[in-house]
Design an enzyme around this catalytic site. Structure first.
Site, PDB file in Angstrom:
ATOM      1  N   ASP A  21      23.666  48.456 -10.929  1.00 51.84           N
ATOM      2  CA  ASP A  21      22.924  49.281 -11.377  1.00 51.84           C
ATOM      3  C   ASP A  21      21.387  48.943 -10.445  1.00 51.84           C
ATOM      4  O   ASP A  21      21.057  47.986 -11.289  1.00 51.84           O
ATOM      5  CB  ASP A  21      22.519  50.486 -11.938  1.00 51.84           C
ATOM      6  CG  ASP A  21      22.044  52.118 -11.872  1.00 51.84           C
ATOM      7  OD1 ASP A  21      21.797  52.247 -11.331  1.00 51.84           O
ATOM      8  OD2 ASP A  21      22.014  52.664 -13.294  1.00 51.84           O
ATOM      9  N   HIS A  38      18.824  47.696  -1.710  1.00 51.74           N
ATOM     10  CA  HIS A  38      20.150  48.261  -1.614  1.00 51.74           C
ATOM     11  C   HIS A  38      20.979  46.400  -1.028  1.00 51.74           C
ATOM     12  O   HIS A  38      21.868  45.764  -1.027  1.00 51.74           O
ATOM     13  CB  HIS A  38      21.283  49.103  -0.983  1.00 51.74           C
ATOM     14  CG  HIS A  38      20.890  49.764  -1.503  1.00 51.74           C
ATOM     15  ND1 HIS A  38      21.345  49.877  -3.142  1.00 51.74           N
ATOM     16  CD2 HIS A  38      20.594  50.943  -1.107  1.00 51.74           C
ATOM     17  CE1 HIS A  38      20.929  51.355  -3.078  1.00 51.74           C
ATOM     18  NE2 HIS A  38      20.750  52.093  -1.882  1.00 51.74           N
ATOM     19  N   LEU A 132      41.355  35.309  -6.849  1.00 50.55           N
ATOM     20  CA  LEU A 132      39.871  36.725  -7.377  1.00 50.55           C
ATOM     21  C   LEU A 132      41.196  37.619  -7.192  1.00 50.55           C
ATOM     22  O   LEU A 132      40.997  37.513  -5.420  1.00 50.55           O
ATOM     23  CB  LEU A 132      39.133  35.848  -7.022  1.00 50.55           C
ATOM     24  CG  LEU A 132      37.978  37.603  -8.499  1.00 50.55           C
ATOM     25  CD1 LEU A 132      38.063  37.389  -9.531  1.00 50.55           C
ATOM     26  CD2 LEU A 132      36.638  37.100  -7.403  1.00 50.55           C
TER      27      LEU A 132
HETATM   28  C1  IPE Z   1      26.250  54.357 -10.552  1.00 44.82           C
HETATM   29  O1  IPE Z   1      25.140  54.492 -11.172  1.00 44.82           O
HETATM   30  C2  IPE Z   1      26.721  54.608  -9.500  1.00 44.82           C
HETATM   31  C3  IPE Z   1      27.357  53.112  -9.044  1.00 44.82           C
HETATM   32  C4  IPE Z   1      26.539  52.018  -9.383  1.00 44.82           C
HETATM   33  C5  IPE Z   1      28.011  53.230  -7.810  1.00 44.82           C
HETATM   34  P1  IPE Z   1      24.030  55.603 -10.136  1.00 44.82           P
HETATM   35  O2  IPE Z   1      22.905  55.362 -10.188  1.00 44.82           O
HETATM   36  O3  IPE Z   1      24.747  57.142  -9.816  1.00 44.82           O
HETATM   37  O4  IPE Z   1      24.205  56.476 -12.072  1.00 44.82           O
HETATM   38  P2  IPE Z   1      23.425  57.604 -12.724  1.00 44.82           P
HETATM   39  O5  IPE Z   1      22.967  58.121 -11.323  1.00 44.82           O
HETATM   40  O6  IPE Z   1      21.649  56.533 -12.714  1.00 44.82           O
HETATM   41  O7  IPE Z   1      23.855  58.068 -13.732  1.00 44.82           O
HETATM   42  C1  IPE Z   2      22.883  51.071  -7.651  1.00 43.98           C
HETATM   43  O1  IPE Z   2      20.942  50.952  -7.462  1.00 43.98           O
HETATM   44  C2  IPE Z   2      23.542  51.399  -6.071  1.00 43.98           C
HETATM   45  C3  IPE Z   2      23.812  52.553  -6.103  1.00 43.98           C
HETATM   46  C4  IPE Z   2      24.304  53.516  -6.531  1.00 43.98           C
HETATM   47  C5  IPE Z   2      24.636  53.309  -4.605  1.00 43.98           C
HETATM   48  P1  IPE Z   2      20.736  52.293  -6.730  1.00 43.98           P
HETATM   49  O2  IPE Z   2      20.447  52.694  -6.181  1.00 43.98           O
HETATM   50  O3  IPE Z   2      21.424  53.242  -8.443  1.00 43.98           O
HETATM   51  O4  IPE Z   2      19.058  52.523  -8.266  1.00 43.98           O
HETATM   52  P2  IPE Z   2      18.821  53.178  -8.993  1.00 43.98           P
HETATM   53  O5  IPE Z   2      18.951  53.482 -10.116  1.00 43.98           O
HETATM   54  O6  IPE Z   2      18.182  54.210  -8.302  1.00 43.98           O
HETATM   55  O7  IPE Z   2      17.699  52.219  -9.278  1.00 43.98           O
HETATM   56 MG    MG Z   3      21.527  53.607 -10.233  1.00 50.92          MG
END
Ligand code: IPE
Ligand code: IPE
Ligand code: MG
Length: 253
Positions: A21, A38, A132
């Site tokens: 995240d 990303h 792995l």
């Molecule tokens: C969880 O992250 C999903 C992934 C890392 C793929 P999100 O960014 O979607 O989660 P919330 O919305 O903060 O709970």
């Molecule tokens: C995690 O990073 C990747 C995915 C959920 C695809 P986020 O895109 O959720 O990044 P934040 O949480 O908005 O910073």
């Molecule tokens: Mg996120």
């Protein structure tokens, strides 16, 4: 600074799961758009997969895209899909070189056709590896998985394949997308959020949770070592008392 040497390789978690995240916030903090985050997140994926393989971790599950993430702005979803497919395709030779076997869990029927094809190819091309196990959670959510499992169990009971009274924890495990993998022993979430966000709800029952403020694009092997080191300081009791656990350790070290 944590190094490989800070870790007791005799007591490695067999299965590590990571909620990757913070890509969006990392990018915004740099004045860039979310996709830039990303893109940099992929560097971390490479580094962590390599780090886990070098240590001898057996299973690594990476939460890359949740079923709820489909509700993000269209351009972000499209960009992410392209990035996922591109990366997986490009990484196949490295996966093979490092003896890594790719698996996918999630509702892949939601993915665009080109993504489904590329994924299937990558899975087949790495199927012979036995190092792995890299499990990508793509279009995954735990409630999706549990609903599917319940539907299949109900149908098998109805068709006489399964006795309702005979359902055990092991039966349920066999109906989950993770049926071929042990439960994670360590779950890491980056970027300072203290929640599970629909990830492996059933499988995390006794998993050790580790939260770090580090944003995913900044997460590197040293951070992984730190998380494993932290895990190794913990006493896992599984409902027993600390005294029982210590006694068991001296009788079956
Ligand atoms: C969880 O992250 C999903 C992934 C890392 C793929 P999100 O960014 O979607 O989660 P919330 O919305 O903060 O709970
Ligand atoms: C995690 O990073 C990747 C995915 C959920 C695809 P986020 O895109 O959720 O990044 P934040 O949480 O908005 O910073
Ligand atoms: Mg996120």
């Amino acid at each position: 600074m944590f190094t490989k040497e800070s870790i007791d390789t005799e007591r490695l978690p067999k299965h590590i799961a990571i909620i990757m995240d913070g890509n969006g916030r990392w990018a915004k903090e740099k004045g860039e758009d979310r996709l830039f985050g990303h893109l940099h997140g992929v560097e971390s994926v490479r580094d962590i997969v390599e780090g886990a393989a070098e240590l001898g971790v057996e299973y690594l599950t990476l939460y890359a895209f949740s079923t709820e993430n489909w509700d993000r702005p269209e351009d972000e979803v499209a960009g992410l899909m392209e990035l996922l497919v591109d990366t997986i395709k490009k990484e196949v030779p490295t996966l093979n070189k490092n003896n890594i076997k790719l698996h996918v869990i999630g509702d892949t029927s939601m993915l665009p056709a080109f993504a489904q094809e590329e994924l299937q190819e990558a899975i087949q091309e790495t199927a012979h590896n036995n190092g792995l196990n890299l499990i990508m959670a793509l279009s995954y959510s735990s409630r999706w998985e549990i609903i599917n499992a319940v539907k299949q169990i109900a149908s098998d009971v109805k068709n006489g394949k399964l006795e309702a009274d005979a359902i055990t924890h092991e039966t349920i495990q066999q109906y989950l997308a993770t049926k071929n993998f042990p439960d994670p022993e360590l779950m890491i979430r980056t970027s300072g959020e203290f929640r599970i966000s629909n990830f492996l709800l059933y499988q995390l029952a006794y998993t050790e949770l580790y939260f770090t403020n580090t944003r995913w694009p900044d997460f590197r092997k040293e951070n992984l070592y730190e998380a494993i080191h932290d895990f190794q300081q913990r006493e896992r009791r599984f409902g027993k008392t600390g005294e029982q656990v210590k006694k068991e350790k001296t009788t079956h070290p």
